[in-house]
Motif scaffolding. Structure first.
Motif, mmCIF file in Angstrom:
data_model
loop_
_atom_site.group_PDB
_atom_site.id
_atom_site.type_symbol
_atom_site.label_atom_id
_atom_site.label_comp_id
_atom_site.label_asym_id
_atom_site.label_seq_id
_atom_site.Cartn_x
_atom_site.Cartn_y
_atom_site.Cartn_z
ATOM 1 N N THR A 154 -10.075 62.311 66.141
ATOM 2 C CA THR A 154 -9.817 61.963 64.739
ATOM 3 C C THR A 154 -10.200 63.110 63.812
ATOM 4 N N ARG A 155 -10.441 64.270 64.386
ATOM 5 C CA ARG A 155 -10.979 65.343 63.558
ATOM 6 C C ARG A 155 -10.407 66.659 64.060
ATOM 7 N N ARG A 156 -10.164 67.590 63.117
ATOM 8 C CA ARG A 156 -9.669 68.903 63.523
ATOM 9 C C ARG A 156 -10.531 70.004 62.938
ATOM 10 N N VAL A 157 -11.699 70.197 63.538
ATOM 11 C CA VAL A 157 -12.479 71.386 63.169
ATOM 12 C C VAL A 157 -11.813 72.577 63.845
ATOM 13 N N GLY A 158 -11.363 72.351 65.066
ATOM 14 C CA GLY A 158 -10.573 73.355 65.776
ATOM 15 C C GLY A 158 -9.136 72.867 65.854
ATOM 16 N N PRO A 159 -8.219 73.733 66.308
ATOM 17 C CA PRO A 159 -6.806 73.353 66.314
ATOM 18 C C PRO A 159 -6.468 72.230 67.287
ATOM 19 N N ASP A 160 -5.320 71.627 67.072
ATOM 20 C CA ASP A 160 -4.810 70.606 67.984
ATOM 21 C C ASP A 160 -4.549 71.252 69.347
ATOM 22 N N LEU A 161 -4.830 70.505 70.413
ATOM 23 C CA LEU A 161 -4.679 71.094 71.748
ATOM 24 C C LEU A 161 -3.547 70.453 72.555
ATOM 25 N N THR A 162 -2.685 69.663 71.880
ATOM 26 C CA THR A 162 -1.622 68.973 72.619
ATOM 27 C C THR A 162 -0.812 69.917 73.504
ATOM 28 N N TYR A 163 -0.477 71.084 72.953
ATOM 29 C CA TYR A 163 0.385 72.006 73.707
ATOM 30 C C TYR A 163 -0.354 73.284 74.061
ATOM 31 N N GLU A 164 -1.657 73.173 74.345
ATOM 32 C CA GLU A 164 -2.453 74.370 74.579
ATOM 33 C C GLU A 164 -2.093 75.060 75.893
ATOM 34 N N GLY A 165 -1.635 74.275 76.874
ATOM 35 C CA GLY A 165 -1.379 74.840 78.205
ATOM 36 C C GLY A 165 -0.438 76.035 78.166
ATOM 37 N N GLY A 166 -0.857 77.152 78.789
ATOM 38 C CA GLY A 166 0.001 78.318 78.886
ATOM 39 C C GLY A 166 0.061 79.161 77.632
ATOM 40 N N LEU A 167 -0.587 78.689 76.568
ATOM 41 C CA LEU A 167 -0.521 79.432 75.304
ATOM 42 C C LEU A 167 -1.334 80.717 75.382
ATOM 43 N N ARG A 168 -2.455 80.649 76.073
ATOM 44 C CA ARG A 168 -3.332 81.816 76.168
ATOM 45 C C ARG A 168 -3.694 82.042 77.625
ATOM 46 N N SER A 169 -4.206 83.230 77.927
ATOM 47 C CA SER A 169 -4.492 83.557 79.323
ATOM 48 C C SER A 169 -5.820 82.949 79.760
ATOM 49 N N ASN A 170 -5.997 82.861 81.071
ATOM 50 C CA ASN A 170 -7.272 82.375 81.597
ATOM 51 C C ASN A 170 -8.430 83.249 81.125
ATOM 52 N N MET B 354 -1.214 60.067 51.574
ATOM 53 C CA MET B 354 -2.530 60.702 51.568
ATOM 54 C C MET B 354 -3.021 60.993 52.979
ATOM 55 N N GLN B 355 -2.627 60.154 53.933
ATOM 56 C CA GLN B 355 -3.002 60.429 55.322
ATOM 57 C C GLN B 355 -2.578 61.824 55.740
ATOM 58 N N LYS B 356 -1.378 62.186 55.299
ATOM 59 C CA LYS B 356 -0.856 63.497 55.644
ATOM 60 C C LYS B 356 -1.876 64.584 55.293
ATOM 61 N N VAL B 357 -2.503 64.452 54.135
ATOM 62 C CA VAL B 357 -3.420 65.499 53.682
ATOM 63 C C VAL B 357 -4.817 65.319 54.276
ATOM 64 N N ILE B 358 -5.358 64.099 54.223
ATOM 65 C CA ILE B 358 -6.797 64.006 54.455
ATOM 66 C C ILE B 358 -7.194 63.656 55.885
ATOM 67 N N HIS B 359 -6.266 63.160 56.682
ATOM 68 C CA HIS B 359 -6.676 62.813 58.043
ATOM 69 C C HIS B 359 -7.048 64.091 58.794
ATOM 70 N N PHE B 360 -8.002 63.997 59.706
ATOM 71 C CA PHE B 360 -8.489 65.137 60.499
ATOM 72 C C PHE B 360 -9.398 66.064 59.703
ATOM 73 N N THR B 361 -9.640 65.794 58.418
ATOM 74 C CA THR B 361 -10.435 66.745 57.627
ATOM 75 C C THR B 361 -11.817 66.176 57.315
ATOM 76 N N ASP B 362 -12.602 66.974 56.578
ATOM 77 C CA ASP B 362 -13.949 66.562 56.180
ATOM 78 C C ASP B 362 -13.959 65.377 55.238
ATOM 79 N N TRP B 363 -12.805 65.075 54.656
ATOM 80 C CA TRP B 363 -12.723 63.893 53.795
ATOM 81 C C TRP B 363 -13.265 62.678 54.543
ATOM 82 N N VAL B 364 -12.929 62.584 55.841
ATOM 83 C CA VAL B 364 -13.266 61.383 56.610
ATOM 84 C C VAL B 364 -14.785 61.255 56.832
ATOM 85 N N PRO B 365 -15.478 62.291 57.288
ATOM 86 C CA PRO B 365 -16.936 62.175 57.313
ATOM 87 C C PRO B 365 -17.519 61.901 55.921
ATOM 88 N N GLY B 366 -16.881 62.418 54.868
ATOM 89 C CA GLY B 366 -17.367 62.120 53.522
ATOM 90 C C GLY B 366 -17.326 60.614 53.281
#
Ligand code: HEM
Lengths: 291, 491
Positions: A154-170, B354-366
């Motif tokens: 539910t969070r993206r501090v780092g990028p989405d990994l759905t299609y990560e396979g093969g994107l970068r080398s080992n 709004m989901q488009k913008v705020i989901h996955f972001t720090d808004w949610v822990p806020g």
């Protein structure tokens, strides 16, 4: 409606059950429940080139982690045998069994390290996500045992990994897990030194001519594949490499030496196998219904 | 005063024999123990949260220690706060509220001690399991299943199943007096508490079994969403409101403003709240009809919330000075304002635009901190502040420390909330405009720095308060309840 019994039945059980049917059972019936999930053994039938590459890069740890098909030679005998020697060969069935084990172990680490609290695994149809990562997710692609429990996040501090396979080398991933900020300066991803093991490596100092031309220090060296548990094993590997070199490359063999080094361990290898698997599997499309 | 409008209790009157009898039903020792452990877990889990926030600034102190890794510390933060702090404190407060409301003792005092020890063991087993790599992939329920993910290979204590057992014991302990109440009609608190206990058991069983063993991908996600939401909406929220309906009229010495609004509030919560689950995974591959349903019922919840808030502010009508003179009331009503704000926020940010913008972001822990800390933790602070001198019998060591706690926590929370909300908007915009990932991370770091600062303020507030609780319990100094009676010119 304010008696004990009616609160328990109408609110406690009734409202809960109503919502459960609408927001859990119903979506299950029209997605996962309508089609059996694909299990790991089937997913592993398509062994990724990156997984085979892991064995070429870290042969010792690889064979120890996935012993399927290596019993032709004992671990002791394997030392010094070049990674692509036919005697190390695995049957395709052994590869698949190893891959299945690696995917599962990697998925387990992905869960227990909490990667899924910083990385998502689904692409939405908004915010240009299909341009950044790839096609918008459909439920069929998650209808498999590696998504049970599901790891959408539910969070993206780092990028989405759905299609990560093969994107970068080992190599990139290995360096990244060792210290993310070394390949992505400033990264807030934690480091994972426990994906690595200490050992001894054979290294090769670069050609002085090349050093001169590129301006690199003459001491620059790089590691040959394989991280051995003891210095003696590494020395043996060094010796057998030297023996295999033709006389014309005598100078080359002088540039080989043994030093302490690090390589991926079981956990690191399986994590890489998992990461390199992500997004590489799509279910067969349903055959068109006869009309 | 009609019986359905008051929780059958009143401010203590020393010479009142009815009061003495009511008091005998209450097991003060158990309350004290649950509160003490609850506050101890609050401190450890907040420290964990503080550490995780340092990770976002590349300042994490234990980056080379496997079992103190930031990823695992995050499990510990959210789980200890939920199962260690919230549950312990709610259970403590139930030991006070339920016997006094029903006129009946809880099922058994011995069972109470059993529950107490089993529960602390489970919280510790959860934290250790998470630190040593046995967390479950269920947000807010990372309590170890004990089995290897998705299989039946046992590798750790099956904490989940023991928690379910614990919940059944809790139900036995508290539903017994609720069922045997000496009053014919149930007071609104009792509806919430009765239903909340049943919902806890059902929610926990559902969330910890289906996504793990039978529902993959999209269907698992729908169920996980339902679990996250039910745990907050059908357990934490009913406990919170149930106890508010108990404490507020007692402290203000006035009946609840409107019985009709209480009824609407309760039934609308029971009906709409659990339908919200899927809003945790909007714009995903869960069937759209289910997603739209969740969006609409999320907006409907706002109506429920408004009725309850109106009811409580009606109750306080004419006694607004209590906000100044009575700290527990101030905690309660600050929490209610935050509750209204959080739910208003929900009604807007559940929209797909709004989901488009705020989901996955720090808004949610806020948002999560506004509701978990700003509402439920605030209410618990209020309850403990009101009960502590009553169950220890001692006057506060230092009342000013409690004021410090209030202001530090309030200011810290406001800073944290505004900061994370702003960070969420920045993050959402940069996701949309395809900024390179690291430039986004760098842009968020100043916000994360402010969050750490705000966390420091909050943590300091709780340390001061804990010290005060400790000293108060340890220093005999007779407590005079009259100091805390709500009157315009009180201390
Ligand atoms: C010292 C004060 C606190 C600090 C510094 C802090 C810090 C954090 C951090 C860094 C996260 C991770 C956010 C992310 O993944 O981006 C988090 C998540 C969370 N915290 Fe706290 N926290 C504090 C107090 C609390 C309290 C008192 C509660 C509850 C009563 C709480 C409940 C939560 C919840 C529910 C989440 C999960 C949010 C989500 O997944 O959206 N925190 N906190």
């Amino acid at each position: 409606m304010d008696r004990f019994g009616s609160i328990i039945t109408a609110a406690g059980l009734g409202c809960f059950a109503f919502a459960f049917v609408l927001s859990s059972l119903y979506p299950w019936m029209i997605t996962g429940g309508s089609k059996p999930e694909t299990n790991i053994a089937v997913l592993a039938q398509d062994v990724s080139p990156e997984f085979r590459d892991l064995k070429a890069r870290w042969p010792v740890a690889f064979d120890a982690a996935y012993p399927q098909g290596v019993d032709a030679l004992t671990m002791q005998q394997l030392v010094g045998v070049s990674p692509d020697d036919a005697r190390r060969g695995r049957s395709e069935a052994a590869w698949e069994a190893s891959y299945a084990q690696a995917l599962r172990d990697g998925r387990d680490s992905y869960i227990s390290e909490g990667c899924w609290h910083c990385h998502s695994q689904y692409v939405r149809p908004v915010s240009n996500e299909d341009q950044r990562w790839g096609p918008v997710s459909v439920w069929e692609q998650d209808n498999n045992s590696l998504q049970r429990p599901m790891l959408w996040g539910t969070r993206r501090v780092g990028p989405d990994l759905t299609y990560e396979g093969g994107l970068r080398s080992n190599d990139w991933h290995a360096a990244h897990f060792w210290r993310p900020s070394e390949v992505s300066p400033g990264s807030v991803m934690p480091r994972y030194p426990w994906f690595f093991r200490e050992g001894w490596q054979v290294r090769r100092r670069i050609d002085p001519e090349i050093a001169e031309r590129t301006g690199l220090s003459g001491d620059t060296s790089y590691a040959l594949p394989g991280v051995y548990d003891s210095q003696a094993e590494a020395e043996a590997a060094l010796q057998s490499t030297r023996d295999s070199l033709p006389n014309s490359l005598a100078a080359e063999s002088e540039r080989l030496f043994v030093e302490q080094g690090k390589g991926l361990n079981h956990r690191g290898l399986s994590m890489l196998a998992y990461i390199q698997w992500l997004g590489t599997w799509m279910p067969e499309p349903e055959p068109e219904a006869e009309s | 005063m009609s019986t359905v409008d008051m929780p059958f209790d009143d401010a203590p009157r020393a010479a009142d024999s009815a009061e003495t009898r009511a008091d005998e039903l209450v097991h003060k020792q158990l309350i004290k123990w649950h509160f003490s452990f609850g506050v101890a877990f609050l401190l450890t889990s907040m420290t964990a949260g503080f550490l995780v926030s340092l990770n976002f600034l590349n300042l994490y102190p234990f980056e080379n220690i496997e079992w103190l890794n930031a990823g695992r510390m995050r499990f510990l933060h959210t789980n200890e706060v939920a199962y260690g702090f919230l549950v312990n404190c709610f259970v403590g407060a139930l030991y006070y509220a339920i016997p006094r409301m029903t006129g009946k003792p809880v099922f058994s005092k011995k069972l109470g001690y059993l529950i107490f020890f089993v529960w602390q063991f489970l919280v510790l087993a959860t934290s250790l399991g998470q630190l040593f790599g046995f967390a479950q992939a269920l947000e807010w329920g990372e309590t170890p299943t004990g089995f290897r993910p998705g299989s039946w290979d046992l590798e750790y204590i099956p904490v989940d199943f023991l928690i379910e057992l614990g919940a059944v014991l809790v139900a036995l302990q508290f539903l017994t007096p609720l069922a045997r109440s000496i009053h014919k009609k149930m007071y609104v608190s009792q509806w919430y508490l009765t239903a909340g206990i049943i919902w806890l058991i059902l929610t926990y069983v559902m969330g910890n079994t289906l996504p793990e063993w039978s529902m993959p991908g999209a269907s698992g996600a729908a169920t996980v969403g339902l679990f996250i939401h039910d745990l907050v909406g059908l357990f934490v929220t009913p406990m919170g409101w149930g106890l508010m309906y108990f404490f507020v009229p007692i402290i203000l010495r006035t009946p609840v403003w409107s019985h009709a609004l209480s009824v609407i509030g309760f039934w609308a919560l029971a009906f709409f709240y659990p339908l919200n689950g899927v809003h945790h995974f909007l714009l995903s591959s869960i069937p759209m009809s289910v997603q739209y349903g969740a969006v609409i019922s999320t907006m409907a919840v706002e109506i429920v919330v408004t009725t309850v808030i109106v009811n409580f502010f009606g109750t306080m009508w004419g006694k607004g000075y209590a906000l100044r003179t009575n700290l527990p009331i101030r905690w309660f009503y600050t929490g209610m304002i935050f509750y209204f704000l959080t739910c208003l926020q929900c009604a807007f940010h559940t929209s797909l635009a709004m989901q488009k913008v705020i989901h996955f972001t720090d808004w949610v822990p806020g948002h999560a901190h506004l509701v978990m800390l700003g509402v439920f933790a605030f209410w618990i602070f209020g309850m403990i502040t009101w009960l502590w001198p009553r169950i220890t019998g001692n006057e506060w060591h230092n009342r000013r420390l409690n004021q410090w706690q209030y202001w530090l926590t309030l200011i810290g929370l406001l800073i944290m909330f505004i900061d994370l909300t702003a960070a969420g908007l920045v993050h959402g915009a940069m996701l949309d405009n395809l900024s390179p990932w690291m430039s986004m991370v760098e842009a968020l770091k100043p916000y994360w720095g402010v969050r750490t600062f705000a966390g420091g303020l909050i943590l300091t507030g709780q340390v001061l308060w804990s010290y005060n609780l400790w000293k108060t319990a340890r220093t005999p100094k007779p407590y005079d309840y009259r100091v805390d009676l709500v009157q315009p010119e009180a201390s």
